[in-house]
Design a protein around this motif. Structure first.
Motif, PDB file in Angstrom:
ATOM      1  N   TYR A  93       0.931   5.625  -0.232  1.00 46.11           N
ATOM      2  CA  TYR A  93       0.059   6.750   0.134  1.00 46.11           C
ATOM      3  C   TYR A  93       0.302   7.908  -0.822  1.00 46.11           C
ATOM      4  O   TYR A  93       1.437   8.340  -0.985  1.00 46.11           O
ATOM      5  CB  TYR A  93       0.329   7.154   1.588  1.00 46.11           C
ATOM      6  CG  TYR A  93      -0.072   6.044   2.523  1.00 46.11           C
ATOM      7  CD1 TYR A  93      -1.368   5.944   2.987  1.00 46.11           C
ATOM      8  CD2 TYR A  93       0.844   5.058   2.889  1.00 46.11           C
ATOM      9  CE1 TYR A  93      -1.760   4.894   3.812  1.00 46.11           C
ATOM     10  CE2 TYR A  93       0.471   4.002   3.711  1.00 46.11           C
ATOM     11  CZ  TYR A  93      -0.829   3.925   4.172  1.00 46.11           C
ATOM     12  OH  TYR A  93      -1.210   2.890   4.961  1.00 46.11           O
ATOM     13  N   GLU A 147      -4.949   5.847  -0.135  1.00 45.25           N
ATOM     14  CA  GLU A 147      -4.182   4.587  -0.115  1.00 45.25           C
ATOM     15  C   GLU A 147      -4.311   3.926  -1.479  1.00 45.25           C
ATOM     16  O   GLU A 147      -5.423   3.784  -1.993  1.00 45.25           O
ATOM     17  CB  GLU A 147      -4.782   3.624   0.907  1.00 45.25           C
ATOM     18  CG  GLU A 147      -4.523   4.003   2.334  1.00 45.25           C
ATOM     19  CD  GLU A 147      -4.997   2.905   3.279  1.00 45.25           C
ATOM     20  OE1 GLU A 147      -5.849   2.091   2.873  1.00 45.25           O
ATOM     21  OE2 GLU A 147      -4.511   2.874   4.419  1.00 45.25           O
ATOM     22  N   ILE A 187       0.863  -1.189   0.000  1.00 45.66           N
ATOM     23  CA  ILE A 187       0.000   0.000   0.000  1.00 45.66           C
ATOM     24  C   ILE A 187       0.900   1.240   0.000  1.00 45.66           C
ATOM     25  O   ILE A 187       1.787   1.363   0.849  1.00 45.66           O
ATOM     26  CB  ILE A 187      -0.903   0.020   1.260  1.00 45.66           C
ATOM     27  CG1 ILE A 187      -1.777  -1.246   1.306  1.00 45.66           C
ATOM     28  CG2 ILE A 187      -1.758   1.275   1.291  1.00 45.66           C
ATOM     29  CD1 ILE A 187      -2.700  -1.423   0.120  1.00 45.66           C
ATOM     30  N   LYS A 239      -2.860  -2.906   8.734  1.00 46.23           N
ATOM     31  CA  LYS A 239      -4.112  -2.263   9.199  1.00 46.23           C
ATOM     32  C   LYS A 239      -4.819  -1.498   8.081  1.00 46.23           C
ATOM     33  O   LYS A 239      -5.917  -1.004   8.254  1.00 46.23           O
ATOM     34  CB  LYS A 239      -3.797  -1.315  10.349  1.00 46.23           C
ATOM     35  CG  LYS A 239      -3.239  -2.036  11.570  1.00 46.23           C
ATOM     36  CD  LYS A 239      -3.823  -1.488  12.853  1.00 46.23           C
ATOM     37  CE  LYS A 239      -3.465  -2.347  14.040  1.00 46.23           C
ATOM     38  NZ  LYS A 239      -2.287  -1.871  14.753  1.00 46.23           N
ATOM     39  N   SER A 240      -4.167  -1.392   6.903  1.00 48.18           N
ATOM     40  CA  SER A 240      -4.759  -0.622   5.817  1.00 48.18           C
ATOM     41  C   SER A 240      -6.052  -1.281   5.329  1.00 48.18           C
ATOM     42  O   SER A 240      -6.117  -2.504   5.182  1.00 48.18           O
ATOM     43  CB  SER A 240      -3.754  -0.552   4.664  1.00 48.18           C
ATOM     44  OG  SER A 240      -4.434  -0.377   3.465  1.00 48.18           O
ATOM     45  N   ASN A 241      -7.075  -0.451   5.051  1.00 50.16           N
ATOM     46  CA  ASN A 241      -8.344  -0.984   4.541  1.00 50.16           C
ATOM     47  C   ASN A 241      -8.213  -1.452   3.104  1.00 50.16           C
ATOM     48  O   ASN A 241      -9.009  -2.249   2.620  1.00 50.16           O
ATOM     49  CB  ASN A 241      -9.432   0.092   4.600  1.00 50.16           C
ATOM     50  CG  ASN A 241      -9.809   0.396   6.017  1.00 50.16           C
ATOM     51  OD1 ASN A 241      -9.782  -0.499   6.861  1.00 50.16           O
ATOM     52  ND2 ASN A 241     -10.117   1.647   6.298  1.00 50.16           N
ATOM     53  N   SER A 242      -7.193  -0.937   2.390  1.00 46.12           N
ATOM     54  CA  SER A 242      -7.047  -1.282   0.978  1.00 46.12           C
ATOM     55  C   SER A 242      -6.257  -2.579   0.783  1.00 46.12           C
ATOM     56  O   SER A 242      -6.189  -3.080  -0.336  1.00 46.12           O
ATOM     57  CB  SER A 242      -6.321  -0.168   0.232  1.00 46.12           C
ATOM     58  OG  SER A 242      -6.822   1.071   0.620  1.00 46.12           O
ATOM     59  N   ALA A 243      -5.607  -3.075   1.838  1.00 46.43           N
ATOM     60  CA  ALA A 243      -4.801  -4.295   1.676  1.00 46.43           C
ATOM     61  C   ALA A 243      -5.720  -5.480   1.428  1.00 46.43           C
ATOM     62  O   ALA A 243      -6.726  -5.648   2.128  1.00 46.43           O
ATOM     63  CB  ALA A 243      -3.970  -4.535   2.925  1.00 46.43           C
ATOM     64  N   ASN A 259       1.682  -2.976   5.718  1.00 41.37           N
ATOM     65  CA  ASN A 259       0.632  -2.110   6.298  1.00 41.37           C
ATOM     66  C   ASN A 259      -0.606  -2.942   6.619  1.00 41.37           C
ATOM     67  O   ASN A 259      -1.657  -2.773   6.008  1.00 41.37           O
ATOM     68  CB  ASN A 259       0.242  -1.006   5.307  1.00 41.37           C
ATOM     69  CG  ASN A 259       1.355  -0.029   5.090  1.00 41.37           C
ATOM     70  OD1 ASN A 259       1.788   0.646   6.012  1.00 41.37           O
ATOM     71  ND2 ASN A 259       1.853   0.025   3.877  1.00 41.37           N
TER      72      ASN A 259
END
Ligand code: FAD
Length: 318
Positions: free
Chosen positions: A58, A68, A56, A133-137, A131
């Motif tokens: 930024y 992201e 991810i 905790k990323s929502n996009s992962a 990453n």
């Protein structure tokens, strides 16, 4: 041909093989092919190509908000395997990882490999998500490499996802997996790690490639422990020549491996990285000669997509 068939055909002679990385996004494949070309003089029967999960990144948008974006920095493992196979008539071994894939996507990639006539795979958990905790992962459906081994073994039996019955069409993959003479960093101890390695073999892994190590004794003891547990598949040692002084700590940190005191002492005496490279090559030559004399099935070099050091080592050893 399968990796295991190459090993059997060698009848005890130690083979030479390499691992390369896909080019970074935006670089041409030509540079990679130029790296491989001189190494073909040493007749590697197979070449591994690593897999790199999405990361991810930024990006700042025009409205000032941060976005992201998922990005694969080294895409194209399957295509690169096909290109190397086509150019050099050599077998290729794509690495496949659990990280960020669904079983359906993995099955799709395996069909592509099957139709390309690529019959070897090295199956791995994959490097961890930087990453998480990323929502996009993208989530990973599988947690462990053994889950992938099970899926490929099922395909080799004609059992595909969401099919009620076995089909006549079967894949024919030779399955390799990774192992760690100095223990995987998450394993509570080597015995537990070996238990899970045995599980991968019981699920269908036919050979093992080790993490790099700089003290052959660690490999020899590891092989003895594997044999005592009934892990009887070939165990191919992974070798990497040190090229920079900073790698004394970066490799130890990244790969959770120990550097022998004698190697550290030699490298600390070096005035610059040119001298370090010399020490690294000499160390790898001595390691390789000893492993070969001890009957290692194949010596597998982590080239990091550079050829000079591996050429020097191969000239001295093969
Ligand atoms: P696994 O075999 O899944 O083991 C991971 C950990 O879980 C270990 O501690 C193990 O003891 C434990 N474990 C295993 N199964 C179970 C279970 N059922 N229950 C509980 N615990 C379990 N990474 C990439 O991203 N791309 C690559 O191309 C790549 N190539 C590699 C090639 C080699 C030869 C090696 C040695 C490593 C490579 N890696 C690559 C790195 C690898 O993905 C990482 O080291 C990863 O952390 C572990 O992968 P694995 O397949 O050995 O994991």
């Amino acid at each position: 041909m399968k990796v295991t068939e190459h090993l059997a055909a060698a009848k005890g002679k130690t083979l030479f093989s390499i691992e390369v990385l896909p080019p970074q996004k935006g670089k041409t494949i030509d540079d990679l092919l130029k790296v491989i070309e001189p190494l073909m003089d040493f007749k590697p029967p197979f070449i591994d190509v690593t897999y790199h999960r999405e990361e991810i990144i930024y990006k700042k948008r025009a409205d000032g908000l941060i976005e992201e974006v998922p990005l694969r920095k080294r895409p194209g493992t399957v295509g690169i395997c096909a290109a190397i196979k086509g150019r050099f008539s050599v077998d290729t071994v794509p690495h496949l990882v659990c990280g960020g894939f669904t079983p359906e996507e993995t099955e799709d990639a395996l069909f592509t490999l099957h139709y390309l006539g690529i019959n070897n795979v090295l199956l791995l958990q994959g490097d961890s998500d930087k990453n998480p905790k990323s929502n996009s992962a993208k989530p990973s459906a599988y947690k462990y490499a053994s889950d992938l081994v099970q899926q490929v073994s099922n395909m080799n039996r004609g059992r595909f996802l969401h099919e009620e019955t076995e089909t006549e069409m079967k894949t024919n993959f030779c399955i390799g997996v990774a192992a760690y003479p100095e223990k995987h960093f998450e394993a509570p101890n080597l015995a537990t790690d070996l238990k899970w390695l045995k599980h991968k073999v019981d699920c269908g892994a036919e050979y093992i490639v080790t993490q790099m190590f700089f003290d052959n004794q660690k490999y020899f003891e590891f092989v003895d422990k594997c044999r005592a547990l009934g892990i009887n598949v070939p165990i191919i040692p992974g070798i990497k020549p040190i090229a920079q002084k900073s790698q004394l700590s970066s490799l130890s940190k990244l790969f959770h491996i120990d550097m022998p005191e004698a190697l550290v002492d030699e490298i600390e005496k070096c005035a610059d990285d040119k001298a370090v490279k010399r020490v690294g090559i000499e160390w790898a030559i001595q390691q390789s000669k000893e492993l070969k004399a001890a009957g290692a099935p194949c010596l597998h070099y982590y080239t990091m997509s550079r050829s000079e050091a591996t050429i020097e080592i191969a000239k001295a050893v093969f």
